[in-house]
Design a protein around this motif. Sequence first.
Motif, short mmCIF file in Angstrom:
data_model
loop_
_atom_site.label_atom_id
_atom_site.label_comp_id
_atom_site.label_asym_id
_atom_site.label_seq_id
_atom_site.Cartn_x
_atom_site.Cartn_y
_atom_site.Cartn_z
N VAL A 76 0.84 -1.20 0.00
CA VAL A 76 0.00 0.00 0.00
C VAL A 76 0.88 1.25 0.00
CG1 VAL A 76 -1.70 1.32 1.31
CG2 VAL A 76 -1.95 -1.15 1.08
N ARG A 77 1.91 1.26 0.83
CA ARG A 77 2.83 2.41 0.89
C ARG A 77 3.47 2.66 -0.48
NH1 ARG A 77 6.09 4.74 4.91
NH2 ARG A 77 5.26 3.23 6.40
N GLN A 78 3.99 1.61 -1.10
CA GLN A 78 4.65 1.76 -2.40
C GLN A 78 3.67 2.21 -3.48
OE1 GLN A 78 6.36 -2.12 -2.88
NE2 GLN A 78 8.15 -1.65 -1.60
N ALA A 79 2.45 1.68 -3.45
CA ALA A 79 1.45 2.04 -4.46
C ALA A 79 1.07 3.52 -4.34
CB ALA A 79 0.21 1.17 -4.32
N VAL A 80 0.83 4.01 -3.12
CA VAL A 80 0.45 5.41 -2.94
C VAL A 80 1.60 6.32 -3.35
CG1 VAL A 80 -0.14 7.16 -1.21
CG2 VAL A 80 -1.26 4.94 -1.16
N GLU A 81 2.83 5.96 -2.97
CA GLU A 81 3.97 6.80 -3.33
C GLU A 81 4.20 6.84 -4.84
OE1 GLU A 81 7.24 5.41 -0.95
OE2 GLU A 81 6.55 6.51 0.81
#
Length: 98
Positions: free
Chosen positions: A40-45
């Motif tokens: 989720v962190r990588q996708a949002v960034e």
Amino acid sequence: MSLHPNEVLLAPVVTEKAYGGVEQRKYSFHVHPDAHKTQVRQAVEQLFDVKVERVNILMVQPKPKRRGAHRGKRPGWKKAIVQLREGDTIEIFTGAQL
């Protein structure tokens, strides 16, 4: 399981409570059931070009529903609440007025 960033984030959560968190830089998303915090962190960034401070994930429980004598359930789903770094915003949430 390896998911593409477009597969991790399914939709923004559009509720009054979700829009109340925008002032604290917290954004809510409906995410893939197999996604974890790092994905989720990588996708949002990647998708929104922001830096993420914190990710909280929770399961929204299924709700029992009834229409007359017929009983059923609304499906449960996975929600992620993402807090961004100071100064970062996501534009899809800024158009709403409460």
